[in-house]
Design a protein around this motif. Sequence first.
Motif, PDB file in Angstrom:
ATOM      1  N   GLU A 173      22.219  -4.670 -31.062  1.00 16.53           N
ATOM      2  CA  GLU A 173      22.352  -5.981 -29.722  1.00 16.53           C
ATOM      3  C   GLU A 173      23.533  -7.402 -30.215  1.00 16.53           C
ATOM      4  O   GLU A 173      24.798  -7.358 -29.682  1.00 16.53           O
ATOM      5  CB  GLU A 173      21.005  -7.130 -29.426  1.00 16.53           C
ATOM      6  N   ILE A 174      23.375  -6.981 -31.437  1.00 19.91           N
ATOM      7  CA  ILE A 174      24.667  -7.968 -32.082  1.00 19.91           C
ATOM      8  C   ILE A 174      25.631  -7.068 -32.206  1.00 19.91           C
ATOM      9  O   ILE A 174      26.549  -8.461 -31.939  1.00 19.91           O
ATOM     10  CB  ILE A 174      23.938  -8.215 -33.584  1.00 19.91           C
ATOM     11  N   LEU A 175      26.252  -6.151 -32.606  1.00 20.09           N
ATOM     12  CA  LEU A 175      27.070  -5.456 -32.483  1.00 20.09           C
ATOM     13  C   LEU A 175      27.945  -5.174 -31.029  1.00 20.09           C
ATOM     14  O   LEU A 175      29.018  -5.058 -30.805  1.00 20.09           O
ATOM     15  CB  LEU A 175      26.967  -4.047 -33.108  1.00 20.09           C
ATOM     16  N   GLN A 176      26.762  -4.227 -29.921  1.00 14.54           N
ATOM     17  CA  GLN A 176      27.449  -5.354 -28.244  1.00 14.54           C
ATOM     18  C   GLN A 176      27.555  -6.785 -28.673  1.00 14.54           C
ATOM     19  O   GLN A 176      29.020  -6.893 -27.712  1.00 14.54           O
ATOM     20  CB  GLN A 176      26.072  -4.403 -27.785  1.00 14.54           C
ATOM     21  N   GLN A 177      27.151  -7.317 -28.359  1.00  7.49           N
ATOM     22  CA  GLN A 177      27.434  -9.248 -28.079  1.00  7.49           C
ATOM     23  C   GLN A 177      28.709  -9.231 -29.155  1.00  7.49           C
ATOM     24  O   GLN A 177      29.523  -9.412 -28.202  1.00  7.49           O
ATOM     25  CB  GLN A 177      26.441  -9.946 -28.312  1.00  7.49           C
ATOM     26  N   ILE A 201      18.143  -5.745 -40.347  1.00  8.93           N
ATOM     27  CA  ILE A 201      19.149  -5.609 -39.877  1.00  8.93           C
ATOM     28  C   ILE A 201      20.414  -4.868 -41.085  1.00  8.93           C
ATOM     29  O   ILE A 201      20.747  -4.437 -40.287  1.00  8.93           O
ATOM     30  CB  ILE A 201      19.492  -7.098 -40.333  1.00  8.93           C
ATOM     31  N   VAL A 202      19.951  -4.761 -42.160  1.00 10.20           N
ATOM     32  CA  VAL A 202      20.664  -4.066 -43.474  1.00 10.20           C
ATOM     33  C   VAL A 202      20.339  -2.883 -42.492  1.00 10.20           C
ATOM     34  O   VAL A 202      21.725  -1.856 -41.940  1.00 10.20           O
ATOM     35  CB  VAL A 202      20.081  -3.855 -44.670  1.00 10.20           C
ATOM     36  N   ALA A 203      19.627  -1.852 -42.484  1.00 15.03           N
ATOM     37  CA  ALA A 203      19.674  -0.316 -42.275  1.00 15.03           C
ATOM     38  C   ALA A 203      20.202  -0.188 -40.327  1.00 15.03           C
ATOM     39  O   ALA A 203      20.576   0.860 -39.821  1.00 15.03           O
ATOM     40  CB  ALA A 203      17.845  -0.118 -41.829  1.00 15.03           C
ATOM     41  N   GLY A 204      20.280  -1.281 -39.419  1.00 14.05           N
ATOM     42  CA  GLY A 204      21.014  -1.135 -38.062  1.00 14.05           C
ATOM     43  C   GLY A 204      22.235  -0.978 -38.562  1.00 14.05           C
ATOM     44  O   GLY A 204      23.553  -0.564 -37.853  1.00 14.05           O
ATOM     45  N   ILE A 205      22.960  -2.097 -39.206  1.00 12.63           N
ATOM     46  CA  ILE A 205      24.358  -1.912 -39.881  1.00 12.63           C
ATOM     47  C   ILE A 205      24.825  -0.668 -40.219  1.00 12.63           C
ATOM     48  O   ILE A 205      26.107  -0.723 -40.051  1.00 12.63           O
ATOM     49  CB  ILE A 205      24.442  -3.347 -40.361  1.00 12.63           C
ATOM     50  N   ILE A 206      24.172  -0.761 -41.390  1.00 10.10           N
ATOM     51  CA  ILE A 206      24.436   0.491 -42.076  1.00 10.10           C
ATOM     52  C   ILE A 206      24.071   2.426 -41.398  1.00 10.10           C
ATOM     53  O   ILE A 206      25.278   2.830 -40.866  1.00 10.10           O
ATOM     54  CB  ILE A 206      23.394   1.008 -43.012  1.00 10.10           C
ATOM     55  N   GLY A 207      22.859   2.012 -40.222  1.00 13.52           N
ATOM     56  CA  GLY A 207      23.169   3.566 -39.106  1.00 13.52           C
ATOM     57  C   GLY A 207      24.480   3.480 -38.500  1.00 13.52           C
ATOM     58  O   GLY A 207      24.784   4.425 -37.750  1.00 13.52           O
ATOM     59  N   ASN A 208      24.549   1.802 -37.905  1.00 15.14           N
ATOM     60  CA  ASN A 208      25.525   2.256 -36.597  1.00 15.14           C
ATOM     61  C   ASN A 208      27.184   1.722 -37.614  1.00 15.14           C
ATOM     62  O   ASN A 208      28.409   2.000 -36.625  1.00 15.14           O
ATOM     63  CB  ASN A 208      25.809   0.687 -35.811  1.00 15.14           C
ATOM     64  N   SER A 209      27.303   2.178 -39.395  1.00 17.10           N
ATOM     65  CA  SER A 209      28.452   2.723 -39.674  1.00 17.10           C
ATOM     66  C   SER A 209      29.613   1.332 -39.175  1.00 17.10           C
ATOM     67  O   SER A 209      30.600   1.455 -39.172  1.00 17.10           O
ATOM     68  CB  SER A 209      29.331   3.526 -39.647  1.00 17.10           C
ATOM     69  N   ALA A 210      29.063  -0.185 -38.903  1.00 18.47           N
ATOM     70  CA  ALA A 210      29.704  -1.505 -39.204  1.00 18.47           C
ATOM     71  C   ALA A 210      29.803  -1.721 -40.134  1.00 18.47           C
ATOM     72  O   ALA A 210      31.322  -2.864 -40.072  1.00 18.47           O
ATOM     73  CB  ALA A 210      28.742  -2.295 -37.912  1.00 18.47           C
ATOM     74  N   VAL A 237      12.441   2.185 -43.006  1.00 14.06           N
ATOM     75  CA  VAL A 237      12.632   1.921 -41.966  1.00 14.06           C
ATOM     76  C   VAL A 237      13.903   2.756 -41.478  1.00 14.06           C
ATOM     77  O   VAL A 237      14.331   3.692 -39.882  1.00 14.06           O
ATOM     78  CB  VAL A 237      13.067   0.408 -41.485  1.00 14.06           C
ATOM     79  N   ALA A 238      15.166   2.738 -42.433  1.00 14.05           N
ATOM     80  CA  ALA A 238      16.436   3.965 -41.822  1.00 14.05           C
ATOM     81  C   ALA A 238      15.580   5.266 -41.944  1.00 14.05           C
ATOM     82  O   ALA A 238      16.138   5.775 -40.878  1.00 14.05           O
ATOM     83  CB  ALA A 238      16.867   3.543 -43.560  1.00 14.05           C
ATOM     84  N   ASP A 239      14.302   5.780 -42.612  1.00 15.93           N
ATOM     85  CA  ASP A 239      14.691   7.250 -42.496  1.00 15.93           C
ATOM     86  C   ASP A 239      13.810   7.429 -41.269  1.00 15.93           C
ATOM     87  O   ASP A 239      14.060   8.248 -40.740  1.00 15.93           O
ATOM     88  CB  ASP A 239      13.579   7.384 -43.583  1.00 15.93           C
ATOM     89  N   LEU A 240      12.597   5.862 -40.924  1.00 14.27           N
ATOM     90  CA  LEU A 240      11.960   6.542 -40.018  1.00 14.27           C
ATOM     91  C   LEU A 240      13.032   6.584 -38.379  1.00 14.27           C
ATOM     92  O   LEU A 240      12.592   7.359 -37.371  1.00 14.27           O
ATOM     93  CB  LEU A 240      11.024   5.520 -39.249  1.00 14.27           C
ATOM     94  N   ALA A 241      13.988   5.804 -38.821  1.00 13.30           N
ATOM     95  CA  ALA A 241      15.069   5.560 -37.559  1.00 13.30           C
ATOM     96  C   ALA A 241      15.953   6.776 -37.813  1.00 13.30           C
ATOM     97  O   ALA A 241      16.703   6.635 -36.523  1.00 13.30           O
ATOM     98  CB  ALA A 241      15.623   4.456 -38.100  1.00 13.30           C
ATOM     99  N   GLY A 242      15.957   7.319 -38.553  1.00 11.79           N
ATOM    100  CA  GLY A 242      17.379   8.604 -38.797  1.00 11.79           C
ATOM    101  C   GLY A 242      18.562   7.976 -38.941  1.00 11.79           C
ATOM    102  O   GLY A 242      19.340   8.489 -38.565  1.00 11.79           O
ATOM    103  N   VAL A 243      18.528   6.926 -40.190  1.00 14.07           N
ATOM    104  CA  VAL A 243      19.699   6.747 -40.219  1.00 14.07           C
ATOM    105  C   VAL A 243      20.401   7.175 -41.135  1.00 14.07           C
ATOM    106  O   VAL A 243      19.691   7.481 -41.998  1.00 14.07           O
ATOM    107  CB  VAL A 243      19.173   4.988 -40.493  1.00 14.07           C
TER     108      VAL A 243
END
Length: 336
Positions: A173-177, A201-210, A237-243
Amino acid sequence: MNLAQFARRRYTPGVTAIEPMPHLSRSLGGATLYIKRDDQLGLTAGGNKTRKLEFLVADALAQGADTLITVGAVQSNHCRLTLAAAVREGLKCRLVLEQRVPGSYDPAASGNNFLFDLLGVEAVTVIEAGTDLQAAMEAVAADLAAQGRKGYIIPGGGSNALGALGYVACAEEILQQSFEMGVAFDRIVVASGSAGTHAGIVAGIIGNSAGIPVTGVNVRRPRPEQEGNVHKLACAVADLAGVVPEVPRDAIVCLDDWVGPGYSIPTPEMVEAVRLFASHEGVLLDPVYTGKAAAGLIGLVRSGAIGADETVLFIHTGGAPALYAYQGILSGAASA
């Protein structure tokens, strides 16, 4: 990542705002500061635990639970929001409250303790610091089972891999905003407590290569212990989300310079931060999490550890109802 594969309840009708903080930025004379208003998430009085509960409560309903069981400190925002989610879903809720500061529980206290009663908590069990929290919740679940009921245990802060998906979603959401606003953030600063928000947050940032560094400001534990906790959960959580790729250890930073004497115990830096955010931006922080995290943000800007050329996003994780239990400490007369 495909978060749509996970069952989710929705308690917020849209995204939370990202707002500039021009007056505070100018006052500090350093970085350009923005705030992510997760204090405005859905459920009673908002806060970051709402994002985690969207996934956890969906799982509870899928399992046929009739009662949510969770644990927190005596003024726990997480307990308030878990109770609010139960009310929203027509479930019962039982709380286990840990006295992390001896003698701190007062059923007649203001703040979240008052809201527990107002929201209709079914039962509150008070335990001492150091008690096995999981065992305490399992005892509550066993009591329900003996009555033919089914409890669903939610860990403190909603901070397991499933709950932390809420902040993987928040990172996206943050990256889109950021893209829509035309603002590139150089750093994200967030309170680091039960670890789920920070890890997600960390997993999501890394998963999106931000490539945006995330700085956690501890509210309870020493830095080595907290960084280990956050890294373990971020990997889960990264493993669960497939990061992909995996979360590197050096992506986890949990500064402990602003914890003070201990969890929920006020510090002069916290008091200053709460008052600065209120008087400069009209934003209410809380004394336990965001107040100390904001103290860290302010300290890092003033010291130059956050450069004057940086654009920084502070995640407001909510908790303002707890302010009213600390009025004597935070009032102008007390802090003068």
